[in-house]
Write a protein that holds these residues in place. Structure first.
Motif, PDB file in Angstrom:
ATOM      1  N   GLY A 291       0.844  -1.196   0.000  1.00 29.89           N
ATOM      2  CA  GLY A 291       0.000   0.000   0.000  1.00 29.89           C
ATOM      3  C   GLY A 291       0.878   1.243   0.000  1.00 29.89           C
ATOM      4  O   GLY A 291       2.056   1.189   0.364  1.00 29.89           O
ATOM      5  N   SER A 292       0.279   2.381  -0.353  1.00 26.70           N
ATOM      6  CA  SER A 292       1.056   3.590  -0.627  1.00 26.70           C
ATOM      7  C   SER A 292       1.871   4.093   0.550  1.00 26.70           C
ATOM      8  O   SER A 292       2.804   4.852   0.377  1.00 26.70           O
ATOM      9  CB  SER A 292       0.107   4.696  -1.088  1.00 26.70           C
ATOM     10  OG  SER A 292      -0.826   4.974  -0.064  1.00 26.70           O
ATOM     11  N   SER A 293       1.526   3.687   1.767  1.00 30.66           N
ATOM     12  CA  SER A 293       2.233   4.223   2.927  1.00 30.66           C
ATOM     13  C   SER A 293       3.513   3.466   3.246  1.00 30.66           C
ATOM     14  O   SER A 293       4.251   3.853   4.143  1.00 30.66           O
ATOM     15  CB  SER A 293       1.318   4.208   4.152  1.00 30.66           C
ATOM     16  OG  SER A 293       0.976   2.886   4.458  1.00 30.66           O
ATOM     17  N   SER A 320      -1.095  -3.338   3.921  1.00 32.07           N
ATOM     18  CA  SER A 320      -2.436  -3.825   3.607  1.00 32.07           C
ATOM     19  C   SER A 320      -2.437  -4.837   2.467  1.00 32.07           C
ATOM     20  O   SER A 320      -3.494  -5.233   1.996  1.00 32.07           O
ATOM     21  CB  SER A 320      -3.312  -2.633   3.217  1.00 32.07           C
ATOM     22  OG  SER A 320      -2.726  -1.974   2.116  1.00 32.07           O
ATOM     23  N   GLY A 321      -1.252  -5.233   2.007  1.00 33.60           N
ATOM     24  CA  GLY A 321      -1.192  -6.249   0.948  1.00 33.60           C
ATOM     25  C   GLY A 321      -1.312  -5.693  -0.456  1.00 33.60           C
ATOM     26  O   GLY A 321      -1.487  -6.439  -1.406  1.00 33.60           O
ATOM     27  N   TYR A 343      -2.051  12.041   0.375  1.00 31.47           N
ATOM     28  CA  TYR A 343      -2.038  12.225   1.830  1.00 31.47           C
ATOM     29  C   TYR A 343      -2.415  13.650   2.222  1.00 31.47           C
ATOM     30  O   TYR A 343      -3.040  13.891   3.249  1.00 31.47           O
ATOM     31  CB  TYR A 343      -0.690  11.802   2.427  1.00 31.47           C
ATOM     32  CG  TYR A 343      -0.572  10.305   2.436  1.00 31.47           C
ATOM     33  CD1 TYR A 343      -1.387   9.546   3.267  1.00 31.47           C
ATOM     34  CD2 TYR A 343       0.279   9.638   1.564  1.00 31.47           C
ATOM     35  CE1 TYR A 343      -1.349   8.161   3.254  1.00 31.47           C
ATOM     36  CE2 TYR A 343       0.323   8.252   1.537  1.00 31.47           C
ATOM     37  CZ  TYR A 343      -0.493   7.526   2.385  1.00 31.47           C
ATOM     38  OH  TYR A 343      -0.462   6.159   2.357  1.00 31.47           O
ATOM     39  N   GLN A 344      -2.021  14.615   1.378  1.00 36.51           N
ATOM     40  CA  GLN A 344      -2.392  16.003   1.665  1.00 36.51           C
ATOM     41  C   GLN A 344      -3.907  16.155   1.593  1.00 36.51           C
ATOM     42  O   GLN A 344      -4.531  16.795   2.428  1.00 36.51           O
ATOM     43  CB  GLN A 344      -1.687  16.932   0.667  1.00 36.51           C
ATOM     44  CG  GLN A 344      -1.852  18.409   0.962  1.00 36.51           C
ATOM     45  CD  GLN A 344      -3.053  19.012   0.261  1.00 36.51           C
ATOM     46  OE1 GLN A 344      -3.586  18.417  -0.664  1.00 36.51           O
ATOM     47  NE2 GLN A 344      -3.474  20.173   0.716  1.00 36.51           N
ATOM     48  N   ALA A 400       2.492   9.251   5.401  1.00 43.62           N
ATOM     49  CA  ALA A 400       2.951  10.194   4.372  1.00 43.62           C
ATOM     50  C   ALA A 400       4.466  10.349   4.416  1.00 43.62           C
ATOM     51  O   ALA A 400       5.114  10.491   3.377  1.00 43.62           O
ATOM     52  CB  ALA A 400       2.269  11.546   4.584  1.00 43.62           C
ATOM     53  N   ALA A 401       5.012  10.315   5.619  1.00 44.43           N
ATOM     54  CA  ALA A 401       6.448  10.572   5.775  1.00 44.43           C
ATOM     55  C   ALA A 401       7.309   9.391   5.335  1.00 44.43           C
ATOM     56  O   ALA A 401       8.310   9.566   4.631  1.00 44.43           O
ATOM     57  CB  ALA A 401       6.741  10.919   7.230  1.00 44.43           C
TER      58      ALA A 401
END
Lengths: 435, 160
Positions: A291-293, A320-321, A343-344, A400-401
């Motif tokens: 996942g993107s994070s 999250s797979g 995220y923003q 996000a970081a």
């Protein structure tokens, strides 16, 4: 609606009934439906918790916390009602697995919620489905109504003397609501702003009552554990990472799709064999594994097992797979920018490091990608991300970081290639600026 | 203010599901919006009074959720995902194509009120990217040609 795929290496546990008409309750009953609940009714709370603990099941929403342990934190005696809350607000970019569970096997989620309720001594469950998934909310509503009609929900379920109610709930578009405390706020009819912890939801949750919150895939796994046994489930994966996982393979792949593979399955094999590799003979550049994070992995870092501990050892997270595959034509700066724009947009604005941090990072990345960056920006973005880590109410700031730091650390050269007003080396000449 | 019978039935039933009245708010706002097109002052006042909230309470909630709107939209809201998984497979080009085809930008509405366009974040179509939603319908593995057919399909629904 969404196409199903398959591969010989798949081990179908949660996806066992996909494509088999299990939304129909009679069909579901033919395929071991509601047997797990009946077995659990005879087991007693402690035995259920132990079984799930021993199975090595860990939260499929992303954090990977032991499900059995989470359940054991709920106090036995509580002055307020206890609740079970199923988190179906799936919205981590790259993730599309809960969607298939609701679409093909809604009763498995219901069973999971009932069993979680039996384990913690709750009599009420809520199933929260994200607003965009309206057709799935319709499916869930029907499934719940069907279960009530047969007496599987309501008073004295299966003649056990035990009452259990389940209600559906729909969202209205918010990533942040997938965070457990924001999820409770949303269910209570408020803005999805996270709550400070402690107290944790297991002690003070919905309307002040102890609440167990689990992801839809986690709960859909529970009935299989009860029927198949902890040992069987644990042995499907490596130690402490029991079972299987629905991996959502997306991006530059020949056969993207949601595949159920054992925990610990090799990531390289997943990309090149299960999903058929990268189209047009292009080379792999990077993989976002969960996942993107989750921090990006470079093409030489993918010989790892896809389980919580191995991916953590490789410096990222199983999350999250959602496995997002990037080929050599992808601009990492653009990818980082898209991630940050998300995220923003989704930051709830409650705490400053996240609200201001994501906004500054997005603005800097936009300027950077369009050729207006200065060298100092690179270190500044890293420094800013570093200072968001661990300083926010909820994990959205970290989410996000972490990827931003990894993009800069691992692909610094690509950032430098955007300096001095040079056009993006990956963008086609004349392409419109999208963000 | 009149909602459909189905709305009223669902609303009455939902009130029995929770210990507090306001808990029904988020899904109820979306179901109300489905019927009225957008959350007008009148709808907001009505739901606020039913749930014993102030209109401001309700507006505070509305402004948080991206699917809720207080402005009218087209009959068909075309939501194109450009988040990472869709971006890698042509989501941005798809959005540009829709902008050109419909002659409107992000959150714009065609003059005939038929279509609105929105660039949205991940809708859970990652493995079938690029993906878009028109109202609640998912359309996946899209190409510009396939998108044209999708849009024409909705336009025909109205004339039929």
């Amino acid at each position: 609606m969404a196409d199903l795929v398959s591969h010989p290496d798949e081990v179908k546990v949660v996806s066992r009934r996909f494509g088999m008409g299990a939304t129909n309750l009679d069909r579901y009953l033919e395929m071991d439906g509601y047997k797990a609940v009946q077995k659990a009714l005879g087991m007693g709370a402690e035995a259920i918790v132990n079984e799930v603990k021993n199975s090595g099941l860990r939260g499929r929403g992303g954090a990977g916390f032991s499900t059995g342990l989470k359940w054991s934190f709920v106090p036995k005696q509580a002055p307020k009602p206890k609740y079970v809350l199923c988190n179906g607000d799936e919205s981590e970019p790259g993730t599309c697995k809960d969607r298939l569970i609701f679409e093909h096997d809604p009763h498995a989620v219901i069973e999971g919620v009932i069993i979680a309720g039996l384990a913690v001594g709750s009599h009420t469950g809520y199933i929260y489905v994200r607003g965009e998934y309206r057709y799935l909310l319709d499916i869930m509503q029907k499934a719940i109504a069907d279960a009530y009609a047969r007496g599987f929900l309501g008073k004295n379920i299966f003649g056990s003397g035990c009452d259990f109610d389940i209600y559906w709930h729909g969202g209205a578009g918010a990533y942040e609501v997938g965070e457990e405390s924001a999820l409770m706020e949303s269910l209570e009819g408020k803005r999805g702003i996270p709550r400070i912890r402690p107290p944790f939801p297991a002690v003070v949750g919905l309307w002040g009552g102890p609440t167990v919150i689990n992801n839809a895939e986690t709960l859909a796994s529970v009935p299989h554990i009860i029927l198949g046994g902890a040992e069987w489930y644990a042995n499907l994966g490596p130690p402490k990472n029991g079972g299987t996982r629905l991996f959502c393979l997306s991006g530059h792949l020949k056969r993207p799709g949601v595949y159920e593979l054992p925990m610990g399955y090799n990531l390289r094999k997943m990309i090149f064999e299960v999903a058929g590799g990268i189209p047009s003979g292009r080379a792999l550049k990077a993989v976002v594994p969960g996942g993107s994070s989750t921090p990006v992995l470079k093409s030489d870092e993918i010989d790892i097992g896809m389980d919580f501990d191995s991916v953590a050892k490789a410096g990222s997270m199983l999350g999250s797979g959602g496995v997002v595959v990037l080929d050599e034509t992808t601009c990492i700066v653009k990818f980082a920018l898209r991630t940050m724009k998300f995220y923003q947009h989704e930051s709830c604005g409650w705490c400053i490091p996240c609200r201001e941090g994501t906004d500054w990072l997005k603005k800097t990345l936009i300027r950077f990608h369009s050729g207006g960056g200065v060298k100092k920006d690179i270190d500044n973005m890293y420094y800013l991300s570093e200072n968001m880590l661990g300083r926010t109410f909820c994990p959205l700031g970290d989410a996000a970081a972490m990827p931003t730091m990894a993009f800069i650390k691992k692909f610094r050269q690509e950032f430098e290639d955007h300096l001095d007003g040079k056009p993006c080396p990956f963008e086609k000449a004349g392409a419109a600026v999208m963000v | 203010m009149r909602f459909s019978d189905q709305f009223e039935q669902r609303f009455a039933e939902m009130l029995t599901h929770y210990p507090t009245k306001r808990s029904v708010l988020v899904p109820t706002l979306l179901y109300a919006q489905d019927e009225t097109g957008y959350l007008s002052d009148e709808v907001i006042e009505e739901l606020a009074s039913r749930l014993e909230l102030t209109a401001l309470d309700v507006r505070n909630v509305i402004s948080y959720y991206s699917m809720l709107t207080t402005k009218p939209r087209g009959k068909y809201n075309v939501q194109v995902c450009t988040n990472i998984a869709c971006m890698l497979r042509g989501g941005e080009e798809l959005l540009q194509h829709c902008e050109k085809k419909l002659g409107i930008g992000h959150k714009g509405t065609t003059p005939d009120g038929l279509f609105s366009l929105e660039e949205v974040e991940c809708i859970g179509g990652c493995s079938w990217a690029p993906a878009a939603q028109v109202n609640y319908d998912f359309h996946e593995n899209l190409t510009t040609e396939k998108m044209d057919r999708v849009l024409e399909g909705y336009a025909k629904k109205v004339t039929a």
